[in-house]
Design an enzyme around this catalytic site. Structure first.
Site, PDB file in Angstrom:
ATOM      1  N   TYR A   1      49.451  64.843  11.651  1.00 36.85           N
ATOM      2  CA  TYR A   1      49.501  63.406  11.361  1.00 36.85           C
ATOM      3  C   TYR A   1      50.650  63.098  10.391  1.00 36.85           C
ATOM      4  O   TYR A   1      51.464  62.204  10.632  1.00 36.85           O
ATOM      5  CB  TYR A   1      48.167  62.941  10.773  1.00 36.85           C
ATOM      6  CG  TYR A   1      48.186  61.479  10.377  1.00 36.85           C
ATOM      7  CD1 TYR A   1      48.143  60.483  11.354  1.00 36.85           C
ATOM      8  CD2 TYR A   1      48.278  61.098   9.037  1.00 36.85           C
ATOM      9  CE1 TYR A   1      48.183  59.134  10.996  1.00 36.85           C
ATOM     10  CE2 TYR A   1      48.313  59.755   8.680  1.00 36.85           C
ATOM     11  CZ  TYR A   1      48.265  58.783   9.664  1.00 36.85           C
ATOM     12  OH  TYR A   1      48.315  57.456   9.311  1.00 36.85           O
TER      13      TYR A   1
ATOM     14  N   SER B 242      53.102  55.736   6.757  1.00 32.90           N
ATOM     15  CA  SER B 242      51.995  56.034   5.836  1.00 32.90           C
ATOM     16  C   SER B 242      52.594  56.682   4.593  1.00 32.90           C
ATOM     17  O   SER B 242      53.725  57.193   4.650  1.00 32.90           O
ATOM     18  CB  SER B 242      51.041  57.032   6.521  1.00 32.90           C
ATOM     19  OG  SER B 242      50.179  57.632   5.586  1.00 32.90           O
TER      20      SER B 242
HETATM   21  N1  LIG Z   1      43.723  53.260   7.516  1.00 35.67           N
HETATM   22  C1  LIG Z   1      44.474  54.062   6.789  1.00 35.67           C
HETATM   23  O1  LIG Z   1      44.000  54.674   5.824  1.00 35.67           O
HETATM   24  C2  LIG Z   1      45.949  54.200   7.103  1.00 35.67           C
HETATM   25  C3  LIG Z   1      46.802  54.650   6.076  1.00 35.67           C
HETATM   26  C4  LIG Z   1      48.153  54.774   6.327  1.00 35.67           C
HETATM   27  C5  LIG Z   1      48.657  54.456   7.570  1.00 35.67           C
HETATM   28  N2  LIG Z   1      47.822  54.027   8.561  1.00 35.67           N
HETATM   29  C6  LIG Z   1      48.405  53.710   9.862  1.00 35.67           C
HETATM   30  O2  LIG Z   1      48.225  52.336  10.115  1.00 35.67           O
HETATM   31  C7  LIG Z   1      48.145  52.088  11.521  1.00 35.67           C
HETATM   32  C8  LIG Z   1      46.930  51.214  11.807  1.00 35.67           C
HETATM   33  O3  LIG Z   1      45.776  51.938  11.460  1.00 35.67           O
HETATM   34  P1  LIG Z   1      44.427  51.203  11.065  1.00 35.67           P
HETATM   35  O4  LIG Z   1      44.111  51.589   9.678  1.00 35.67           O
HETATM   36  O5  LIG Z   1      44.481  49.778  11.441  1.00 35.67           O
HETATM   37  O6  LIG Z   1      43.432  52.033  12.006  1.00 35.67           O
HETATM   38  P2  LIG Z   1      42.413  51.538  13.130  1.00 35.67           P
HETATM   39  O7  LIG Z   1      41.551  50.463  12.588  1.00 35.67           O
HETATM   40  O8  LIG Z   1      41.768  52.791  13.637  1.00 35.67           O
HETATM   41  O9  LIG Z   1      43.372  50.922  14.248  1.00 35.67           O
HETATM   42  C9  LIG Z   1      44.106  51.724  15.142  1.00 35.67           C
HETATM   43  C10 LIG Z   1      44.525  50.859  16.317  1.00 35.67           C
HETATM   44  O10 LIG Z   1      45.244  51.680  17.253  1.00 35.67           O
HETATM   45  C11 LIG Z   1      44.719  51.437  18.564  1.00 35.67           C
HETATM   46  N3  LIG Z   1      44.883  52.609  19.416  1.00 35.67           N
HETATM   47  C12 LIG Z   1      44.401  53.856  19.199  1.00 35.67           C
HETATM   48  N4  LIG Z   1      44.703  54.651  20.247  1.00 35.67           N
HETATM   49  C13 LIG Z   1      45.401  53.878  21.129  1.00 35.67           C
HETATM   50  C14 LIG Z   1      45.979  54.130  22.398  1.00 35.67           C
HETATM   51  N5  LIG Z   1      45.930  55.341  22.976  1.00 35.67           N
HETATM   52  N6  LIG Z   1      46.615  53.112  23.049  1.00 35.67           N
HETATM   53  C15 LIG Z   1      46.671  51.877  22.468  1.00 35.67           C
HETATM   54  N7  LIG Z   1      46.152  51.587  21.267  1.00 35.67           N
HETATM   55  C16 LIG Z   1      45.521  52.585  20.612  1.00 35.67           C
HETATM   56  C17 LIG Z   1      43.244  51.120  18.320  1.00 35.67           C
HETATM   57  O11 LIG Z   1      42.708  50.341  19.372  1.00 35.67           O
HETATM   58  P3  LIG Z   1      41.808  50.886  20.593  1.00 35.67           P
HETATM   59  O12 LIG Z   1      40.878  51.910  20.042  1.00 35.67           O
HETATM   60  O13 LIG Z   1      41.143  49.625  21.072  1.00 35.67           O
HETATM   61  O14 LIG Z   1      42.789  51.419  21.574  1.00 35.67           O
HETATM   62  C18 LIG Z   1      43.340  50.261  17.066  1.00 35.67           C
HETATM   63  O15 LIG Z   1      43.631  48.937  17.405  1.00 35.67           O
HETATM   64  C19 LIG Z   1      48.105  53.466  12.189  1.00 35.67           C
HETATM   65  O16 LIG Z   1      49.390  53.756  12.685  1.00 35.67           O
HETATM   66  C20 LIG Z   1      47.749  54.397  11.050  1.00 35.67           C
HETATM   67  O17 LIG Z   1      48.271  55.684  11.261  1.00 35.67           O
HETATM   68  C21 LIG Z   1      46.473  53.885   8.346  1.00 35.67           C
END
Ligand SMILES: NC(=O)c1ccc[n+]([C@@H]2O[C@H](COP(=O)([O-])OP(=O)(O)OC[C@H]3O[C@@H](n4cnc5c(N)ncnc54)[C@H](OP(=O)(O)O)[C@@H]3O)[C@@H](O)[C@H]2O)c1
Length: 266
Positions: free
Chosen positions: A157, A144
């Site tokens: 985080y 991130s």
């Molecule tokens: N969105 C942002 O603003 C942002 C910015 C920078 C970086 N990121 C990073 O990008 C990555 C993807 O995030 P996203 O934006 O796609 O968020 P998201 O839509 O909330 O997706 C998160 C994913 O992680 C899975 N997950 C959560 N807990 C889990 C567990 N205990 N075991 C297995 N799977 C788990 C969730 O699936 P289930 O709930 O079905 O398990 C979901 O598929 C993350 O690493 C996040 O930190 C996000």
């Protein structure tokens, strides 16, 4: 007679939503992968993505409803990899979550849960997949822009993402000989389910989002291109580039004082 080609398999964590699901779609559409191991906790979401990918031409999709913060589920993944011995062309570690709030307010369990998923599970899955990654394959780790600086109000985080960045760059260097690329992806805020988990209504969320929202499509497209070019870091926004530059030029103590003045971490 049609020539039979071997499958190009992508193992994707966090595939039930946001970035992980988009990686599956774009890797298939671009022809870089045609078989998928899809991991997250919500089975129905994974099944619906698998059906979508198969309808779009994927050879096979394996749905793996696993909670990666649980040792038993990591063992199940280890056993499955050992039995099936897939040749992986892509590993995408997208499973991750953050919780906005002061460390003391969140409490020890919520802080530790972020470390278990963002750090321990990512390291565990990477380690389990390493023996199965082919020469010329790609590891993509979701970090991130929070990785570049300490972030009051999102401290745990940001620290987990700093770990992901550091770990991925060192791993990239270790895997050079095997011609496996490792790319740490550093997006800014995106409209996925992430902020629903992190806390949608806090002031810190508003301040983070004021940096500008990136589209998942662009973040993933840039990351695939950078991974294929063997780059260690993928930053897809100007703001991200700027934050990285500032974090390199100025003392972090000074930046933290400015951030407090601007209300970050209230
Ligand atoms: N969105 C942002 O603003 C942002 C910015 C920078 C970086 N990121 C990073 O990008 C990555 C993807 O995030 P996203 O934006 O796609 O968020 P998201 O839509 O909330 O997706 C998160 C994913 O992680 C899975 N997950 C959560 N807990 C889990 C567990 N205990 N075991 C297995 N799977 C788990 C969730 O699936 P289930 O709930 O079905 O398990 C979901 O598929 C993350 O690493 C996040 O930190 C996000």
């Amino acid at each position: 007679m049609q020539k039979k080609t071997s499958p190009r398999t992508a193992l994707i964590t966090g595939a039930s939503s946001g970035v992980g699901a988009e990686f599956a779609r774009q890797l298939l559409a671009s022809g870089h992968a045609d078989s998928f191991w899809l991991i997250a906790r919500r089975r129905e979401r994974l099944e619906s993505l698998a059906a979508e990918l198969e309808a779009a031409g994927a050879r096979s999709c394996r749905v793996l409803p696993l909670d990666l913060s649980q040792d038993d589920d990591l063992r199940r993944l280890a056993d499955l990899l050992e039995q099936e011995r897939p040749t992986l062309a892509w590993l995408v570690n997208s499973a991750g979550a953050g919780r906005i709030g002061h460390v003391a307010t969140l409490g020890p369990d919520a802080n530790r849960a972020q470390c278990r998923l963002n750090v321990e599970a990512l390291v565990a899955v990477t380690g389990l997949c390493l023996p199965h990654l082919a020469r010329g394959s790609h590891i993509v780790q979701l970090a991130s822009i929070a990785a570049f600086l300490p972030q009051p109000g999102f401290a745990t985080y940001a620290a987990t993402k700093a770990f992901v960045l550091s770990y991925s760059r060192a791993l990239a260097s270790e895997l050079r000989e095997r011609q496996i690329s490792v790319t740490a992806v550093c997006p800014g805020p995106m409209e996925t389910e992430f902020f629903r988990v992190a806390g949608e209504s806090s002031k810190t969320t508003g301040r983070i989002k004021s940096l500008g929202i990136e589209t998942v499509d662009h973040v993933v497209r840039t990351a695939i291109r950078r991974a294929r070019a063997g780059r260690q870091v993928s930053i897809s926004s100007l703001v991200g580039q700027l934050i990285r530059l500032i974090s390199r030029l100025l003392p972090h103590g000074f930046i933290l004082r400015v951030m407090r003045r601007l209300g970050f971490g209230d």
